[in-house]
Design an enzyme around this catalytic site. Structure first.
Site, PDB file in Angstrom:
ATOM      1  CB  ALA A  10      -0.975  37.086  -2.672  1.00 55.43           C
ATOM      2  N   GLY A  11      -2.140  33.899  -1.431  1.00 54.36           N
ATOM      3  CA  GLY A  11      -3.267  32.853  -1.311  1.00 54.36           C
ATOM      4  C   GLY A  11      -4.691  33.548  -0.693  1.00 54.36           C
ATOM      5  CB  VAL A  13      -2.671  31.014   4.161  1.00 55.57           C
ATOM      6  CG1 VAL A  13      -1.521  31.170   5.653  1.00 55.57           C
ATOM      7  CG2 VAL A  13      -3.566  29.923   4.662  1.00 55.57           C
ATOM      8  CG  LEU A 160      -5.954  31.972   8.665  1.00 58.61           C
ATOM      9  CD1 LEU A 160      -7.064  32.258   7.696  1.00 58.61           C
ATOM     10  CD2 LEU A 160      -5.138  32.790   8.532  1.00 58.61           C
ATOM     11  CB  ALA A 220      -4.275  21.397  14.659  1.00 60.01           C
ATOM     12  CG  ASN A 221      -6.377  21.427   9.717  1.00 59.96           C
ATOM     13  OD1 ASN A 221      -6.972  22.053  10.415  1.00 59.96           O
ATOM     14  ND2 ASN A 221      -5.711  22.006   8.528  1.00 59.96           N
ATOM     15  CG  LEU A 224      -9.958  21.827  14.553  1.00 59.46           C
ATOM     16  CD1 LEU A 224      -9.682  22.475  13.616  1.00 59.46           C
ATOM     17  CD2 LEU A 224     -11.115  21.610  15.862  1.00 59.46           C
ATOM     18  CB  CYS A 273      -6.950  22.774   5.421  1.00 57.69           C
ATOM     19  SG  CYS A 273      -5.870  24.443   4.994  1.00 57.69           S
ATOM     20  CG  PHE A 335     -15.549  25.578   2.256  1.00 56.46           C
ATOM     21  CD1 PHE A 335     -14.963  26.745   2.184  1.00 56.46           C
ATOM     22  CD2 PHE A 335     -14.825  24.942   3.745  1.00 56.46           C
ATOM     23  CE1 PHE A 335     -14.295  27.255   3.389  1.00 56.46           C
ATOM     24  CE2 PHE A 335     -14.492  25.866   4.824  1.00 56.46           C
ATOM     25  CZ  PHE A 335     -13.634  26.600   4.426  1.00 56.46           C
TER      26      PHE A 335
HETATM   27  C1  UDX Z   1      -2.389  27.388   1.491  1.00 54.40           C
HETATM   28  C2  UDX Z   1      -2.215  25.483   1.295  1.00 54.40           C
HETATM   29  O1  UDX Z   1      -3.507  25.210   0.337  1.00 54.40           O
HETATM   30  C3  UDX Z   1      -1.518  25.274   2.410  1.00 54.40           C
HETATM   31  O2  UDX Z   1      -1.361  24.058   2.627  1.00 54.40           O
HETATM   32  C4  UDX Z   1      -0.967  26.517   3.165  1.00 54.40           C
HETATM   33  O3  UDX Z   1      -1.436  26.030   4.759  1.00 54.40           O
HETATM   34  C5  UDX Z   1      -0.787  27.892   2.449  1.00 54.40           C
HETATM   35  O4  UDX Z   1      -0.832  28.021   1.746  1.00 54.40           O
HETATM   36  P1  UDX Z   1      -3.914  28.935   0.359  1.00 54.40           P
HETATM   37  O5  UDX Z   1      -3.469  29.758   0.649  1.00 54.40           O
HETATM   38  O6  UDX Z   1      -5.580  28.460   0.781  1.00 54.40           O
HETATM   39  O7  UDX Z   1      -3.055  27.716   1.263  1.00 54.40           O
HETATM   40  O8  UDX Z   1      -3.404  28.503  -0.892  1.00 54.40           O
HETATM   41  P2  UDX Z   1      -4.057  30.026  -2.481  1.00 54.40           P
HETATM   42  O9  UDX Z   1      -4.695  30.867  -1.978  1.00 54.40           O
HETATM   43  O10 UDX Z   1      -4.308  28.453  -3.171  1.00 54.40           O
HETATM   44  O11 UDX Z   1      -2.852  29.838  -2.014  1.00 54.40           O
HETATM   45  C6  UDX Z   1      -1.745  29.817  -2.999  1.00 54.40           C
HETATM   46  C7  UDX Z   1      -0.586  31.021  -3.783  1.00 54.40           C
HETATM   47  O12 UDX Z   1       1.499  30.578  -3.982  1.00 54.40           O
HETATM   48  C8  UDX Z   1      -1.676  31.372  -4.846  1.00 54.40           C
HETATM   49  O13 UDX Z   1      -1.994  32.427  -5.315  1.00 54.40           O
HETATM   50  C9  UDX Z   1      -0.451  30.881  -6.097  1.00 54.40           C
HETATM   51  O14 UDX Z   1      -0.436  31.575  -7.012  1.00 54.40           O
HETATM   52  C10 UDX Z   1       1.307  31.012  -5.140  1.00 54.40           C
HETATM   53  N1  UDX Z   1       2.259  29.706  -5.482  1.00 54.40           N
HETATM   54  C11 UDX Z   1       1.715  28.824  -6.365  1.00 54.40           C
HETATM   55  C12 UDX Z   1       3.064  31.364  -6.284  1.00 54.40           C
HETATM   56  O15 UDX Z   1       3.569  31.915  -5.967  1.00 54.40           O
HETATM   57  N2  UDX Z   1       4.165  30.048  -6.573  1.00 54.40           N
HETATM   58  C13 UDX Z   1       4.674  28.889  -7.077  1.00 54.40           C
HETATM   59  O16 UDX Z   1       5.247  28.335  -7.364  1.00 54.40           O
HETATM   60  C14 UDX Z   1       3.134  28.503  -6.855  1.00 54.40           C
HETATM   61  C1  UDX Z   2     -10.054  24.517   9.180  1.00 55.95           C
HETATM   62  C2  UDX Z   2      -9.436  24.747  10.599  1.00 55.95           C
HETATM   63  O1  UDX Z   2     -10.042  25.383  11.688  1.00 55.95           O
HETATM   64  C3  UDX Z   2      -8.448  25.672  10.938  1.00 55.95           C
HETATM   65  O2  UDX Z   2      -7.333  25.945  11.980  1.00 55.95           O
HETATM   66  C4  UDX Z   2      -6.927  25.453   9.529  1.00 55.95           C
HETATM   67  O3  UDX Z   2      -5.998  26.734   9.470  1.00 55.95           O
HETATM   68  C5  UDX Z   2      -7.895  24.782   8.191  1.00 55.95           C
HETATM   69  O4  UDX Z   2      -8.995  24.268   7.975  1.00 55.95           O
HETATM   70  P1  UDX Z   2     -11.309  26.051   7.350  1.00 55.95           P
HETATM   71  O5  UDX Z   2     -11.527  25.163   6.325  1.00 55.95           O
HETATM   72  O6  UDX Z   2     -11.181  27.688   7.394  1.00 55.95           O
HETATM   73  O7  UDX Z   2     -10.547  25.980   8.548  1.00 55.95           O
HETATM   74  O8  UDX Z   2     -12.987  26.104   8.262  1.00 55.95           O
HETATM   75  P2  UDX Z   2     -13.532  25.784   9.398  1.00 55.95           P
HETATM   76  O9  UDX Z   2     -14.074  26.620  10.307  1.00 55.95           O
HETATM   77  O10 UDX Z   2     -12.583  24.684  10.531  1.00 55.95           O
HETATM   78  O11 UDX Z   2     -14.479  24.568   8.950  1.00 55.95           O
HETATM   79  C6  UDX Z   2     -14.534  23.235   7.995  1.00 55.95           C
HETATM   80  C7  UDX Z   2     -15.499  22.491   7.867  1.00 55.95           C
HETATM   81  O12 UDX Z   2     -15.977  21.507   7.966  1.00 55.95           O
HETATM   82  C8  UDX Z   2     -16.334  23.237   7.332  1.00 55.95           C
HETATM   83  O13 UDX Z   2     -17.496  22.661   6.084  1.00 55.95           O
HETATM   84  C9  UDX Z   2     -17.649  23.134   8.155  1.00 55.95           C
HETATM   85  O14 UDX Z   2     -19.055  23.577   7.424  1.00 55.95           O
HETATM   86  C10 UDX Z   2     -17.185  21.832   8.574  1.00 55.95           C
HETATM   87  N1  UDX Z   2     -17.887  21.562   9.182  1.00 55.95           N
HETATM   88  C11 UDX Z   2     -17.466  22.670  10.823  1.00 55.95           C
HETATM   89  C12 UDX Z   2     -19.030  20.847  10.205  1.00 55.95           C
HETATM   90  O15 UDX Z   2     -19.354  20.182   9.882  1.00 55.95           O
HETATM   91  N2  UDX Z   2     -19.400  20.925  11.558  1.00 55.95           N
HETATM   92  C13 UDX Z   2     -19.202  21.912  12.586  1.00 55.95           C
HETATM   93  O16 UDX Z   2     -19.387  21.251  13.555  1.00 55.95           O
HETATM   94  C14 UDX Z   2     -17.869  22.711  12.249  1.00 55.95           C
END
Ligand code: UDX
Ligand code: UDX
Length: 458
Positions: A10-11, A13, A160, A220-221, A224, A273, A335
């Site tokens: 439940a993070g 994503v 996202l 993709a990441n 970017l 990411c 960030f």
């Molecule tokens: C995470 C990953 O970082 C990313 O690479 C992936 O694309 C999507 O999942 P995010 O949702 O940002 O992204 O992570 P986080 O907010 O840390 O959420 C993960 C959740 O999983 C946490 O709430 C954690 O408690 C839970 N978790 C982890 C479980 O429920 N079971 C486990 O065994 C480990």
């Molecule tokens: C990113 C990807 O965009 C998304 O598709 C993927 O699922 C997860 O990783 P996110 O990390 O939430 O998303 O943020 P993003 O808007 O991509 O920015 C990433 C970092 O790059 C930020 O720290 C932002 O400040 C920086 N950034 C972005 C720059 O420094 N310059 C830019 O022109 C754009």
């Protein structure tokens, strides 16, 4: 009958994605489970565990109707037909691949839990970003039991971005679904396509082979992040040559082949990411013997760290080669704007580098101050935390903007300047302020990628 959906994790994503599915598909029951009880409690309360514009409205509309948050993972698995897995996959900190490879232990544990509790056929969907071919390992674990249950593993990476999650989920550029080339996989892919088609135009729903789908998320990441490092590398050259990186970015961005987005020079990328996924890509390349390819992508991270070191070096140089005992206000710790997330935030490294220089650092942020406190706990009273930007800046020698929060553009800059020690320095780490206007007010302005505007030069 429409089939039940479960999400494990439940993070950032899992939470928003499932809230969106519940909103768009009111006839589906969507349950989100997590091992973290506090997190689940927060999802069930009025103060959600993550800040995301528009998220609370979606959750409020669906929670208790067809969206449920729970810690009962076993029951969730038993009742679900489609299981999304979005547990975290951090960078490994130990053993083989430490500092680079993805730590897949939570993934493996989750797969074993699914195997243990499943009594009917399941579609298991990888939502987390994973190394290519993880689906293979996952399938093997799921097949290792002696039950007759059939598991079909699909890849459906989430693209996202934080701060715009709800908009990105409502109108995704594309939805990508990868599956194996078998009859059962084709049926599972079709079922997932049907789910998204409730609100995403069909032409934006792509299907692919499962390895392409897994690799696409990393690619993709990486692409970017590479753009950010490319413009940041050029920003160093702009400073050396009196070119202006904003003008360069604008002009190159008007080339339709390049495009205008992701060309803003700054203190570098952060977030959960980019850093992790590039290192993961580097590790994958190395493990396939592709050393040159690995080195190419590694350089994206090298430039990112360099940019933060360079920013601090500029601050020290501008302030007469010493910041010891000087009060420096850092505005913004998230960030990026519109999130309270501070994972891998450039502000973290910059704050530490300034403390190393014995500066008196004061941090302000409209949403991320609690996370900042946790991240910098090891610095003790070398850093102060202050929610009010005017209080943070009062008496400071310098103010540095590290997150491009909208409210920072609208600050009363004459008031800030009046409260500062002279000469007053302003460092724009996000290239988002009106530098000429700030210079006319009386600030000595240092912005990434442009010539400093200084009242101190002869
Ligand atoms: C995470 C990953 O970082 C990313 O690479 C992936 O694309 C999507 O999942 P995010 O949702 O940002 O992204 O992570 P986080 O907010 O840390 O959420 C993960 C959740 O999983 C946490 O709430 C954690 O408690 C839970 N978790 C982890 C479980 O429920 N079971 C486990 O065994 C480990
Ligand atoms: C990113 C990807 O965009 C998304 O598709 C993927 O699922 C997860 O990783 P996110 O990390 O939430 O998303 O943020 P993003 O808007 O991509 O920015 C990433 C970092 O790059 C930020 O720290 C932002 O400040 C920086 N950034 C972005 C720059 O420094 N310059 C830019 O022109 C754009």
């Amino acid at each position: 009958m429409k089939r039940n959906i479960l999400c494990i994790g439940a993070g950032y994503v899992g939470g928003p994605t499932m809230a969106m599915i519940a909103q768009q598909c009111p006839d589906r029951k969507v349950t989100v489970v997590d091992i973290n009880e506090a997190r689940i409690r927060a999802w069930n309360s009025d103060s959600l565990p993550i800040y995301e514009p528009g998220l609370a409205e979606v959750v409020n509309a669906c929670r208790g109707r067809n969206l449920f948050f729970s810690t009962d993972i076993g029951r969730g698995i038993a009742e679900a037909d489609i299981i999304f897995v979005s547990v975290n996959t951090p960078t490994k900190t130990f053993g083989q691949g430490a500092g680079c490879a993805a730590d897949l232990q939570y993934w493996e544990k989750t797969a074993r839990l699914i195997l243990q509790h499943a009594t009917s056929d399941k579609i298991v969907v990888e939502k987390s970003t994973l190394p290519v071919r993880t689906a293979d390992a996952l399938s093997r674990i799921l097949r290792s039991g002696d039950s007759a249950v059939h598991f079909e593993v699909l890849s459906n990476p989430e693209f996202l971005a934080e701060g715009t999650a709800i908009a990105d989920l409502t109108h995704p550029d594309r939805v990508l679904i990868g599956g194996a080339d078998t009859t059962t996989a084709h049926a599972a892919v079709a079922e997932l396509v049907e789910l998204y088609a409730a609100w995403v135009p069909r032409e934006r729903i792509l299907t692919a082979n499962i390895w392409s789908s897994e690799l696409t998320k990393l690619a993709a990441n990486a692409m970017l992040a590479q753009r950010v490092s490319s413009i940041n590398a050029l920003s160093a050259l702009c400073e050396a040559t009196e070119a202006n990186v904003a003008e360069v970015a604008r002009a190159i961005g008007m080339d339709a082949r390049i495009g205008p987005k992701f060309l803003r020079a700054g203190v570098g990328f952060g977030g959960s990411c980019f850093h992790k996924d590039i290192l993961n890509l580097v590790y994958l390349c190395e493990s396939y013997g592709l050393t040159e390819v690995a080195n190419f992508w590694r350089q994206v991270v090298v430039i990112n760290n360099y940019q933060q070191n360079r920013f601090v070096a500029t601050m020290v140089r501008a302030m007469f080669n010493t910041v010891a005992e000087k009060r420096i206000a850092l505005l913004g710790f998230a960030f990026k704007a519109d999130t309270g997330d501070t994972r891998e935030s450039p502000a973290n490294r910059i704050a530490r580098l300034l403390v190393d220089e014995h500066a008196r650092v004061v941090i302000s942020d409209p949403r991320a101050l609690d996370n900042a406190r946790t991240d910098l706990a090891s610095l003790g009273d070398h850093v102060l935390f202050e929610p009010d930007p005017y209080v943070a800046v009062a008496g400071a020698d310098a103010v540095a903007f590290l997150t491009d929060w909208r409210e920072y553009r609208e600050l009363d800059f004459p008031r800030l300047l009046r409260s500062m020690r002279r000469p007053a320095f302003l460092f724009d780490g996000r290239s988002f302020l009106d530098h000429d206007a700030l210079f006319r007010l009386g600030f000595n302005v240092h912005a990434i990628g442009r010539t400093p505007l200084s009242h101190l030069d002869n």
